[in-house]
Design an enzyme around this catalytic site. Structure first.
Site, PDB file in Angstrom:
ATOM      1  N   ALA A  57       0.871  -1.176   0.000  1.00 18.64           N
ATOM      2  CA  ALA A  57       0.000   0.000   0.000  1.00 18.64           C
ATOM      3  C   ALA A  57       0.908   1.226   0.000  1.00 18.64           C
ATOM      4  O   ALA A  57       1.727   1.397   0.906  1.00 18.64           O
ATOM      5  CB  ALA A  57      -0.904   0.003   1.230  1.00 18.64           C
ATOM      6  N   THR A  59       2.277   5.123   0.039  1.00 17.87           N
ATOM      7  CA  THR A  59       2.054   6.441   0.621  1.00 17.87           C
ATOM      8  C   THR A  59       1.974   7.480  -0.497  1.00 17.87           C
ATOM      9  O   THR A  59       2.476   7.263  -1.606  1.00 17.87           O
ATOM     10  CB  THR A  59       3.194   6.825   1.579  1.00 17.87           C
ATOM     11  OG1 THR A  59       4.437   6.854   0.852  1.00 17.87           O
ATOM     12  CG2 THR A  59       3.316   5.821   2.718  1.00 17.87           C
ATOM     13  N   VAL A  83       4.372  -1.190   3.525  1.00 18.44           N
ATOM     14  CA  VAL A  83       4.286   0.235   3.205  1.00 18.44           C
ATOM     15  C   VAL A  83       5.202   0.542   2.026  1.00 18.44           C
ATOM     16  O   VAL A  83       6.407   0.262   2.068  1.00 18.44           O
ATOM     17  CB  VAL A  83       4.684   1.093   4.422  1.00 18.44           C
ATOM     18  CG1 VAL A  83       4.627   2.578   4.062  1.00 18.44           C
ATOM     19  CG2 VAL A  83       3.768   0.782   5.602  1.00 18.44           C
ATOM     20  N   LYS A  84       4.622   1.134   0.999  1.00 14.67           N
ATOM     21  CA  LYS A  84       5.360   1.418  -0.224  1.00 14.67           C
ATOM     22  C   LYS A  84       5.748   2.894  -0.256  1.00 14.67           C
ATOM     23  O   LYS A  84       4.889   3.772  -0.124  1.00 14.67           O
ATOM     24  CB  LYS A  84       4.473   1.071  -1.425  1.00 14.67           C
ATOM     25  CG  LYS A  84       5.194   0.759  -2.721  1.00 14.67           C
ATOM     26  CD  LYS A  84       4.162   0.256  -3.734  1.00 14.67           C
ATOM     27  CE  LYS A  84       4.790  -0.096  -5.058  1.00 14.67           C
ATOM     28  NZ  LYS A  84       3.762  -0.464  -6.048  1.00 14.67           N
ATOM     29  N   VAL A  85       7.047   3.159  -0.441  1.00 10.72           N
ATOM     30  CA  VAL A  85       7.548   4.533  -0.494  1.00 10.72           C
ATOM     31  C   VAL A  85       8.455   4.685  -1.710  1.00 10.72           C
ATOM     32  O   VAL A  85       9.003   3.695  -2.214  1.00 10.72           O
ATOM     33  CB  VAL A  85       8.329   4.905   0.789  1.00 10.72           C
ATOM     34  CG1 VAL A  85       7.457   4.742   2.028  1.00 10.72           C
ATOM     35  CG2 VAL A  85       9.593   4.071   0.917  1.00 10.72           C
TER      36      VAL A  85
END
Length: 227
Positions: A57, A59, A83-85
């Site tokens: 998912a 950001t 968490v994808k950045v």
């Protein structure tokens, strides 16, 4: 090499999951935007029910504080949420801070081994080099996958997984596997194409035609025997 599905479409995810081949799912803001009216959190939570594996998912903040804030929220939705950045210095800061909180990150939009190495050092769980987008500008994307795999193999401290992203056609999947990628994330249409071959279709048609011919020959014999 594991196969992830690159989509936020729940119907496609459910269908692909029924094949027994999915190990995870990646999403991004563009994929979410295509699902008109879909709620981000509800969609991610539903995906975790369909696929037992990492669910990325992404950001949307551009600064580390915002990425961390969003990441802390996403991580509460399900243990499988990653968490994808982005591959930026702010992204590295966010990965470093989230790692300390026990939250896994997928560093996306990676286009060279330098970005991958720094992401791994910051604590990334997954690095996502974009193969297709490099090919689009006449740079061999699969060479970047191979380069990153080699760099990581030379450093036993690195445990970051290499995910081949921006997959455009079935051959990319096999090329990623040959290059040593741990994961390939694939659009649903490409995954469907991977199981299609004209000789398979021709063979099925031939088998069925032979079977129908056999049944047609047996039926008159059966009818005669019953008189």
């Amino acid at each position: 090499m594991k196969i992830f599905l690159d989509t936020a479409n729940l119907r496609d995810i459910e269908e692909a999951a029924s094949w027994g081949v999915l190990s995870g799912v990646t999403t991004n803001p563009s994929l979410m935007a295509r699902e008109e009216g879909a709620d981000f959190e509800v969609t991610i939570r539903r995906i975790t029910e369909l696929v037992d594996g990492p669910i990325s998912a992404e950001t949307v903040s551009e600064d580390a504080d915002g990425m961390v804030r969003e990441g802390l929220e996403y991580a509460q939705w399900h243990p499988n949420v990653i968490v994808k950045v982005p591959s930026t210095t702010e992204g590295l800061k966010a990965v470093h801070r989230l790692k300390k909180e026990g939250i896994r990150c997928n560093v996306t939009l990676c286009f060279n081994a330098n970005q991958a190495l720094l992401a791994a050092r910051a604590g990334a769980f997954i690095i996502s080099p974009f193969v297709g987008r490099l090919d689009d500008i006449s740079e061999p994307g699969m060479d970047v996958i191979a380069d990153i795999v080699e760099v990581f193999a030379n450093d036993p401290e690195i445990e970051t997984l290499v995910l081949a992203a921006s997959i455009r056609h079935p051959r990319h999947i096999i090329e990623a596997a040959h290059a040593g990628a741990d994961i390939a994330t694939v659009p649903f249409k490409v995954l469907e194409q991977s199981m299609k071959h004209p000789l398979t279709d021709k063979g099925i048609a031939s088998f069925l035609a032979d079977w129908r011919q056999r049944e047609a020959q047996i039926e008159p014999i059966a009818s005669t025997g019953s008189d």
